[in-house]
Design an enzyme around this catalytic site. Structure first.
Site, PDB file in Angstrom:
ATOM      1  N   SER A   1     -62.964 -95.936 -92.644  1.00 39.74           N
ATOM      2  CA  SER A   1     -63.079 -94.577 -93.170  1.00 39.74           C
ATOM      3  C   SER A   1     -62.507 -93.478 -92.293  1.00 39.74           C
ATOM      4  O   SER A   1     -62.362 -92.340 -92.739  1.00 39.74           O
ATOM      5  CB  SER A   1     -64.545 -94.268 -93.482  1.00 39.74           C
ATOM      6  OG  SER A   1     -64.980 -95.021 -94.588  1.00 39.74           O
TER       7      SER A   1
ATOM      8  N   LYS B   1     -67.298 -84.109 -90.806  1.00 36.66           N
ATOM      9  CA  LYS B   1     -67.599 -84.798 -92.054  1.00 36.66           C
ATOM     10  C   LYS B   1     -69.041 -84.499 -92.459  1.00 36.66           C
ATOM     11  O   LYS B   1     -69.930 -84.432 -91.594  1.00 36.66           O
ATOM     12  CB  LYS B   1     -67.391 -86.300 -91.843  1.00 36.66           C
ATOM     13  CG  LYS B   1     -67.551 -87.185 -93.066  1.00 36.66           C
ATOM     14  CD  LYS B   1     -67.241 -88.632 -92.678  1.00 36.66           C
ATOM     15  CE  LYS B   1     -67.300 -89.585 -93.841  1.00 36.66           C
ATOM     16  NZ  LYS B   1     -66.929 -90.972 -93.428  1.00 36.66           N
TER      17      LYS B   1
ATOM     18  N   SER C   1     -63.673 -92.934 -96.140  1.00 38.19           N
ATOM     19  CA  SER C   1     -64.482 -91.912 -96.765  1.00 38.19           C
ATOM     20  C   SER C   1     -64.388 -90.549 -96.067  1.00 38.19           C
ATOM     21  O   SER C   1     -64.911 -89.558 -96.566  1.00 38.19           O
ATOM     22  CB  SER C   1     -65.952 -92.367 -96.763  1.00 38.19           C
ATOM     23  OG  SER C   1     -66.419 -92.558 -95.429  1.00 38.19           O
TER      24      SER C   1
END
Length: 442
Positions: free
Chosen positions: A179, A80, A155
């Site tokens: 997330s 990420k 996310s």
């Protein structure tokens, strides 16, 4: 070689160990798949091809010499875009951080590299990790594997997409309010939310440090167990002989089962039936203190997030997506005494939760009470964005507020996950339950 792209990370590692898979060929297969994928620019923010090739060559030499560093040595993964990678951009999905290039790797990136995992690149994400939907008009909105009109969950949106679209063996994400688990559930993956403080946040772009956690999005519970050991430089959980027979689990009724929409509810009920058939004793419990805890996130999350980002945001507010900026700015409404009082109330709620759940091996709830929302409507209807984002994260946020670890598993119904929560630092027992539940739900 194309079949490698759909294999679990654990199986790839075994293939490398047996001499059947060459880490260099494996990495090139992934790099080719990324380069030729029509959605690559919506999944990867940047690809670190040179780094990946150098790491693959080193892994191949170790494999040839019988000196592999871990069971996942030579396996390519994605990160990420809030994990620092030395010499490569880390922008956390925000134009506020455009051009930011850290000098060195985050601690967990370094640990993974020391275990031989190969860095393919950085994946897109919700802006500054402050949304559970995965919608990011500032940089890119990754796709959902179950529908081109749906958002992927956030996310850690690109992390999920990288695995679901066969462009990484594992994606590493972060989870502050759900997330890791929401994009895992909506893309039919396994997602592990670790206990706060278990994995280092050094070199990780923060949102709310007392809730931020690091965790994998992957194809199997075994993958989650192996990558957890790599990220913390520890011994992998022994999953042999794991069974559900005689286990006690409780369905959390308080908040978690309110207004769950039809498809997630049906998937959850089917999953519970399968677990029961495998010998799990199922109960229903209420924890009234959760009603007290849930509103506290409005203060606890936004006050810390705005405190961390206020100066950066106020220096360039127009660089942000309006809905994300507004969420940060809610932190202005809370004073220092408000924040201290909220933590005191949450600590008391955690004590009550621990007491109520102490007799169970895991607590069960639907991972998300809703299906992935429609991308176009999110873009045109601000009220829909707010309500769907809050609903998406509602159940997962319970786990963050209560300070537990949690695992989401696919139910077999697309974009519907079942979540198991266990006590803080109970990842070993949770993963053993998870691998047995995985077999039951398959």
């Amino acid at each position: 070689m194309q079949e490698w792209l759909k294999m679990t990370a654990a199986d790839l590692g075994r293939g490398i160990g047996a001499g059947d898979i060459d880490p260099v060929a494996l990495t090139e297969t992934y790099l080719d798949a990324i380069a030729n994928h029509p959605l690559r620019d919506r999944i990867y923010a940047r690809v670190t091809a040179d780094r990946a090739r150098a790491e693959a060559q080193a892994a191949a030499r170790r494999a040839a010499q019988g000196n592999r560093l871990s069971p996942l040595d030579g396996v390519p993964i994605s990160w990420k875009d809030l994990f620092d990678t030395g010499g490569a951009g880390t922008e956390a999905g925000s134009r506020l951080l455009a051009g930011r290039v850290p000098e060195r790797d985050a601690r967990v990136v370094g640990n993974a590299t020391a275990a031989g995992l190969i860095c393919l690149g950085k994946t897109h994400m919700s802006e500054l990790a402050f949304s559970g939907l995965g919608y990011n008009p500032s940089t890119a909105t990754p796709p959902c594997v179950n529908g081109d009109k749906a958002v992927p969950g956030g996310s850690s949106s690109g992390a999920a997409a990288s695995v679901a679209f066969n462009l990484a063996a594992i994606g590493i994400g972060s989870d502050t309010g759900g997330s890791v688990r929401i994009p895992s559930a909506w893309n039919d993956l396994v997602g592990l939310k670790t206990t706060s403080g278990r994995l280092s946040l050094e070199g990780v772009v923060p949102l709310s440090l007392r809730f931020d956690t690091v965790g994998p999005l992957c194809r199997s519970v075994e993958d989650a167990a192996l990558v957890l050991s790599a990220l913390e430089q520890g011994k992998a959980v022994d999953l042999e002989g794991a069974s559900l027979e005689g286990k006690r689990m409780a369905i959390l009724q308080t908040v978690a089962m309110d207004d769950v929409r039809d498809r997630p509810m049906q998937a959850f009920e089917q999953a519970v039936t399968k677990l029961s058939e495998m010998g799990v004793e199922i109960h229903e419990i209420d924890v009234p203190e959760i009603h007290t805890a849930m509103p506290l996130s409005g203060c606890l999350y936004t006050a810390e997030a705005y405190g961390l980002w206020r100066d950066v945001i106020e220096a360039n507010p127009d660089a942000m997506y309006d809905e994300i900026r507004k969420r940060f700015e809610l932190g202005r409404e809370h004073s220092g005494p408000d924040y201290v009082a909220a933590w005191a109330k949450l600590d008391a709620a955690r004590v009550a939760y621990d007491r109520a759940t102490a007799g169970y091996d895991a607590i069960l709830l639907p991972t998300a009470p809703i299906m992935p929302p429609d991308l176009e409507r999110l873009n045109s209807d601000p009220d829909y964005y707010v309500t769907e984002n809050l609903m998406a994260l509602r159940n997962t946020r319970i786990g963050n507020l209560m300070g537990v670890c949690a695992l989401t598993l696919p139910t077999g119904v697309p974009s519907c996950g079942v979540m198991m929560m266990a006590p803080p630092h109970g990842e070993a027992a949770l993963l053993r339950l998870g691998v047995a539940a995985e077999r039951a739900l398959a």
